[in-house]
Design a protein around this motif. Structure first.
Motif, PDB file in Angstrom:
ATOM      1  N   ARG A 116      -4.173  -9.074  -9.101  1.00 42.86           N
ATOM      2  CA  ARG A 116      -3.379  -9.894 -10.014  1.00 42.86           C
ATOM      3  C   ARG A 116      -2.963 -11.221  -9.378  1.00 42.86           C
ATOM      4  O   ARG A 116      -2.738 -12.199 -10.083  1.00 42.86           O
ATOM      5  N   HIS A 117      -2.876 -11.242  -8.045  1.00 44.77           N
ATOM      6  CA  HIS A 117      -2.552 -12.504  -7.372  1.00 44.77           C
ATOM      7  C   HIS A 117      -3.666 -13.533  -7.614  1.00 44.77           C
ATOM      8  O   HIS A 117      -3.397 -14.689  -7.954  1.00 44.77           O
ATOM      9  N   ALA A 118      -4.907 -13.122  -7.420  1.00 38.56           N
ATOM     10  CA  ALA A 118      -6.033 -14.042  -7.613  1.00 38.56           C
ATOM     11  C   ALA A 118      -6.116 -14.505  -9.059  1.00 38.56           C
ATOM     12  O   ALA A 118      -6.436 -15.675  -9.336  1.00 38.56           O
ATOM     13  N   VAL A 119      -5.834 -13.607 -10.000  1.00 34.76           N
ATOM     14  CA  VAL A 119      -5.874 -14.007 -11.410  1.00 34.76           C
ATOM     15  C   VAL A 119      -4.724 -14.959 -11.718  1.00 34.76           C
ATOM     16  O   VAL A 119      -4.887 -15.920 -12.479  1.00 34.76           O
ATOM     17  N   ALA A 120      -3.552 -14.733 -11.125  1.00 36.31           N
ATOM     18  CA  ALA A 120      -2.425 -15.653 -11.332  1.00 36.31           C
ATOM     19  C   ALA A 120      -2.757 -17.052 -10.821  1.00 36.31           C
ATOM     20  O   ALA A 120      -2.417 -18.058 -11.450  1.00 36.31           O
ATOM     21  N   ILE A 121      -3.441 -17.123  -9.671  1.00 30.90           N
ATOM     22  CA  ILE A 121      -3.885 -18.417  -9.147  1.00 30.90           C
ATOM     23  C   ILE A 121      -4.894 -19.045 -10.095  1.00 30.90           C
ATOM     24  O   ILE A 121      -4.864 -20.255 -10.361  1.00 30.90           O
ATOM     25  N   THR A 122      -5.801 -18.234 -10.605  1.00 32.23           N
ATOM     26  CA  THR A 122      -6.800 -18.723 -11.557  1.00 32.23           C
ATOM     27  C   THR A 122      -6.134 -19.268 -12.807  1.00 32.23           C
ATOM     28  O   THR A 122      -6.474 -20.363 -13.282  1.00 32.23           O
ATOM     29  N   ALA A 124      -3.111 -20.423 -13.160  1.00 34.52           N
ATOM     30  CA  ALA A 124      -2.406 -21.666 -12.838  1.00 34.52           C
ATOM     31  C   ALA A 124      -3.370 -22.841 -12.733  1.00 34.52           C
ATOM     32  O   ALA A 124      -3.125 -23.924 -13.292  1.00 34.52           O
ATOM     33  N   THR A 125      -4.472 -22.630 -12.028  1.00 36.64           N
ATOM     34  CA  THR A 125      -5.436 -23.716 -11.842  1.00 36.64           C
ATOM     35  C   THR A 125      -6.137 -24.055 -13.149  1.00 36.64           C
ATOM     36  O   THR A 125      -6.421 -25.234 -13.427  1.00 36.64           O
ATOM     37  N   GLU A 126      -6.419 -23.042 -13.965  1.00 36.55           N
ATOM     38  CA  GLU A 126      -7.023 -23.295 -15.274  1.00 36.55           C
ATOM     39  C   GLU A 126      -6.089 -24.134 -16.151  1.00 36.55           C
ATOM     40  O   GLU A 126      -6.559 -24.930 -16.973  1.00 36.55           O
ATOM     41  N   GLU A 180       7.113 -13.597 -13.615  1.00 37.35           N
ATOM     42  CA  GLU A 180       7.634 -14.074 -12.338  1.00 37.35           C
ATOM     43  C   GLU A 180       6.501 -14.439 -11.375  1.00 37.35           C
ATOM     44  O   GLU A 180       6.547 -15.497 -10.731  1.00 37.35           O
ATOM     45  N   TRP A 181       5.484 -13.594 -11.256  1.00 33.65           N
ATOM     46  CA  TRP A 181       4.340 -13.916 -10.416  1.00 33.65           C
ATOM     47  C   TRP A 181       3.619 -15.155 -10.927  1.00 33.65           C
ATOM     48  O   TRP A 181       3.197 -16.014 -10.155  1.00 33.65           O
ATOM     49  N   ARG A 182       3.460 -15.210 -12.227  1.00 30.01           N
ATOM     50  CA  ARG A 182       2.734 -16.336 -12.829  1.00 30.01           C
ATOM     51  C   ARG A 182       3.409 -17.663 -12.499  1.00 30.01           C
ATOM     52  O   ARG A 182       2.748 -18.636 -12.091  1.00 30.01           O
ATOM     53  N   VAL A 183       4.731 -17.719 -12.645  1.00 28.42           N
ATOM     54  CA  VAL A 183       5.468 -18.951 -12.385  1.00 28.42           C
ATOM     55  C   VAL A 183       5.495 -19.265 -10.895  1.00 28.42           C
ATOM     56  O   VAL A 183       5.340 -20.425 -10.480  1.00 28.42           O
ATOM     57  N   TRP A 239       5.321 -28.636 -17.658  1.00 28.60           N
ATOM     58  CA  TRP A 239       6.630 -27.996 -17.748  1.00 28.60           C
ATOM     59  C   TRP A 239       6.605 -26.794 -18.681  1.00 28.60           C
ATOM     60  O   TRP A 239       7.273 -25.788 -18.434  1.00 28.60           O
ATOM     61  N   ARG A 240       5.814 -26.870 -19.740  1.00 23.83           N
ATOM     62  CA  ARG A 240       5.750 -25.802 -20.731  1.00 23.83           C
ATOM     63  C   ARG A 240       5.254 -24.492 -20.114  1.00 23.83           C
ATOM     64  O   ARG A 240       5.604 -23.408 -20.570  1.00 23.83           O
ATOM     65  N   TYR A 241       4.452 -24.593 -19.073  1.00 26.99           N
ATOM     66  CA  TYR A 241       3.899 -23.401 -18.428  1.00 26.99           C
ATOM     67  C   TYR A 241       4.995 -22.491 -17.871  1.00 26.99           C
ATOM     68  O   TYR A 241       4.803 -21.277 -17.745  1.00 26.99           O
ATOM     69  N   LEU A 242       6.143 -23.061 -17.531  1.00 26.48           N
ATOM     70  CA  LEU A 242       7.220 -22.300 -16.908  1.00 26.48           C
ATOM     71  C   LEU A 242       7.971 -21.424 -17.903  1.00 26.48           C
ATOM     72  O   LEU A 242       8.709 -20.524 -17.495  1.00 26.48           O
TER      73      LEU A 242
END
Length: 282
Positions: A116-122, A124-126, A180-183, A239-242
């Motif tokens: 899930r960490h790698a997907v969260a990074i993905t 965010a970058t996407e 929380e991980w996503r942000v 900002w909306r991502y948060l």
């Protein structure tokens, strides 16, 4: 769910292009070149992250998302190949890619981590690529002075990034990724991505001997902070991502749909790899 189409771009990237291919604008050329250097490694990372996450979840989740993930993988693999060809010319021009080695070293720490960490990074970058894509498609005149085949390449890539902007996010939610991980990862990715982008752009400008020219940084200020500039126009979307209720579908994709509809002569539709191969191959 989105019906993602895999397309083959009808341009020839074998012939070399000018060092100042972006209309003679030193900063814009260095900036776009820096972004391109990040794509082959980045696109492969996204493919691996989403594929690994889906492999390690329930059959019900795989069944729900496998068709869209297949299209996502097909599009990202095509982007990786096209930018590898583009970057090969940059290498021949003497530009050194320092971004990929840094990213490779950082990502080694995730080898045994929760997928899930790698997907969260993905995810965010996407979101960053979707912001860039919407901005560029909304201001295609920025590439009016570029070689036509390169302008097509960047606008096609942008259109597809907006088209599949939901995929990694939906997979992240499906595998139990938390807000929380996503942000937390988005904030980290913001600092790392912008730092790498500035560092690589600066290195490219130094190599071309234009780093200390006032005109270079005037151009950079216009591109990023001026009216219609990337950072100025993307702040609200960042900002909306948060927000807890954020979803990529809240970002309008009309510019993507319009470009793809108006430029069908620039690409052909191809069949994506079979679902089982797309989700299991390494």
């Amino acid at each position: 769910m989105t019906d993602l189409v895999v397309r083959r771009l009808l341009i020839d990237l074998q012939p070399p292009f000018a060092r100042d291919w972006c209309g003679g604008d030193a900063f814009a050329t260095a900036f776009f070149n820096a972004l391109s250097m990040s794509f082959p490694f980045g696109e492969q990372f996204f493919i691996d992250a989403v594929r690994r996450a889906l492999q390690n979840t329930s059959a019900e989740v795989r069944e729900k998302h496998q068709a869209e993930v297949r299209g996502f993988i097909g599009q990202e693999a095509t982007h990786r190949r096209i930018h590898a060809l583009f970057n090969a010319h940059l290498d021949k021009q003497g530009l050194e890619d320092g971004w990929t080695p840094r990213a490779t070293q950082r990502m080694q720490a995730l080898a045994d981590a929760d997928p899930r960490h790698a997907v969260a990074i993905t995810v965010a970058t996407e979101h960053f690529t979707a912001m860039f894509a919407e901005w560029l498609l909304s201001h295609p005149q920025l590439l009016d002075g570029a070689e036509p085949r390169l302008k097509t390449m960047w606008l096609w890539h942008s259109a597809e990034e907006l088209e599949h902007k939901n995929t990694a996010f939906d997979v992240y939610q499906a595998i139990g990724g938390s807000h929380e991980w996503r942000v937390r990862w988005f904030r980290r990715v913001t600092l790392i991505f912008l730092g790498d982008l500035f560092r690589q752009t600066t290195a490219n400008l130094r190599k071309e001997g234009v780093l200390w020219k006032l005109s270079t940084w005037r151009s950079g200020a216009r591109l990023l902070l001026g009216r219609g500039g990337l950072l100025r126009e993307s702040w609200a979307t960042w900002w909306r991502y948060l927000r807890r209720d954020f979803h990529p579908s809240q970002q309008d994709s009309a510019v993507s749909r319009r470009w793809l509809a108006e430029n069908t002569s620039r690409f052909v539709r191809v069949d994506a790899p079979p679902t089982s191969a797309a989700l299991s191959s390494g």
